[in-house]
Design a protein around this motif. Structure first.
Motif, short mmCIF file in Angstrom:
data_model
loop_
_atom_site.label_atom_id
_atom_site.label_comp_id
_atom_site.label_asym_id
_atom_site.label_seq_id
_atom_site.Cartn_x
_atom_site.Cartn_y
_atom_site.Cartn_z
N GLY A 230 92.64 -67.83 7.76
CA GLY A 230 91.48 -68.18 8.02
C GLY A 230 90.56 -67.03 7.14
O GLY A 230 89.67 -67.40 6.35
N LEU A 231 90.63 -65.88 7.26
CA LEU A 231 89.87 -64.71 6.62
C LEU A 231 90.06 -64.78 5.11
O LEU A 231 89.21 -64.84 4.55
N ALA A 232 91.48 -65.15 4.56
CA ALA A 232 91.58 -65.18 3.34
C ALA A 232 90.79 -66.30 2.62
O ALA A 232 90.39 -66.46 1.77
N TYR A 233 90.80 -67.59 3.49
CA TYR A 233 90.06 -68.56 3.25
C TYR A 233 88.46 -68.38 3.10
O TYR A 233 87.86 -68.91 2.10
N ARG A 234 88.01 -67.70 4.08
CA ARG A 234 86.48 -67.42 4.28
C ARG A 234 86.12 -66.77 3.04
O ARG A 234 84.88 -66.56 2.59
N ASN A 235 86.81 -65.64 2.56
CA ASN A 235 86.76 -64.56 1.44
C ASN A 235 87.23 -65.01 0.22
O ASN A 235 87.39 -64.23 -0.78
N VAL B 182 94.59 -66.08 11.89
CA VAL B 182 93.44 -65.31 11.66
C VAL B 182 93.61 -64.87 10.27
O VAL B 182 92.33 -64.79 9.53
N VAL B 183 94.62 -64.45 9.92
CA VAL B 183 94.56 -63.98 8.28
C VAL B 183 94.35 -64.98 7.53
O VAL B 183 93.63 -64.91 6.56
N ALA C 163 97.71 -67.90 3.46
CA ALA C 163 96.92 -66.53 3.23
C ALA C 163 96.94 -66.09 1.91
O ALA C 163 96.12 -65.70 1.20
#
Length: 252
Positions: free
Chosen positions: A244-249, A241-242, A162
């Protein structure tokens, strides 16, 4: 196995190979994260190895849980994160984002690529234990300890990823080290928790490093471990979750 799962396997193998190469591109971080915990264990075991803890076990045995946790956390937190940050700096992640590789495969491959290094640091600590203090654990206990430490290191790789997804390689190294050492100290991995100030003892149960060390210690003492298992599962979910969110953003 379904056809879709079989189709993903070649991609996963390729991603794991890429992750292994990314870690090897940062040999300083790898050597530091392996040698430091093994060196700490060998030093303190050579001094205190003959003493017994409150559990009636030799210090050389029980300290493997704490220093082993420190070792696998160092490897899994630092190396995947710094490697992916380097890929981000080089622009390789820009290519990955427009490819057809599923996010889950990318995250899983990065984590799996770091596992051999986590196993390596635990085995190196076992070799140091034999050299310094002799055989202090039976084979079955040692096998359980290795499995717990290596599997329990997974959430730390996700947290490292992340950070790597949002920071440059230099910034990622600084951030991850700034997180690692206070977390390790406050969890009692270097110094027994009962010797630390009261406010650190109050913070420790909220840290995943504490629960990993306690879970490892339970393999030696037979203490209840269900609560620590649940804490590590929760840390894994949060880390996924963290990451995944970091990768998507991701901005590359």
């Amino acid at each position: 196995m379904s056809a879709s799962a079989l189709a993903v396997l070649p991609v996963l193998r390729s991603e794991i190979g890429e992750g292994l190469r990314a870690i090897l591109r940062e040999p300083t971080a790898l050597v530091f994260s392996v040698l430091m915990p093994v060196g700490f264990y060998a030093l303190f075991t050579s001094v205190f190895g003959g003493q017994q803890t409150s559990d009636g076990l030799p210090f050389a045995a029980t300290s493997i849980a704490g220093y082993g946790a420190f070792g696998v956390v160092s490897v899994m937190l630092l190396n995947p994160g710094i490697g992916v940050a380097e890929d981000r700096t080089r622009g390789w992640l820009r290519v990955k984002m427009v490819s057809a590789t599923p996010l889950g495969v990318t995250l899983a491959a990065r984590v799996l690529a770091a596992l051999p290094y986590a196993l390596g640091v635990v085995l190196a600590m076992g070799a140091a234990s034999l050299l310094v203090a002799g055989p202090v654990l039976d084979l079955a206990t040692w096998a359980r300890l290795v499995v717990v430490l290596v599997v329990g290191s997974l959430p730390f790789a996700l947290f490292g990823l992340a950070v790597g997804f949002v920071a440059s390689s230099n910034a990622a190294a600084a951030i991850l080290n700034a997180v690692l050492f206070p977390m390790v100290l406050a969890s009692g991995l270097w110094v027994p928790l009962e010797l630390l100030p009261g406010f650190l003892q109050a913070v420790a149960p909220f840290l995943p490093t504490y629960h990993l060390a306690q879970l490892a210690q339970a393999q030696l003492t037979g203490a209840p471990a269900a609560g620590h298992v649940l804490a590590m599962l929760a840390a894994t979910v949060v880390g996924a979750v963290v990451a995944g969110l970091a990768y998507r953003n991701l901005r590359v």
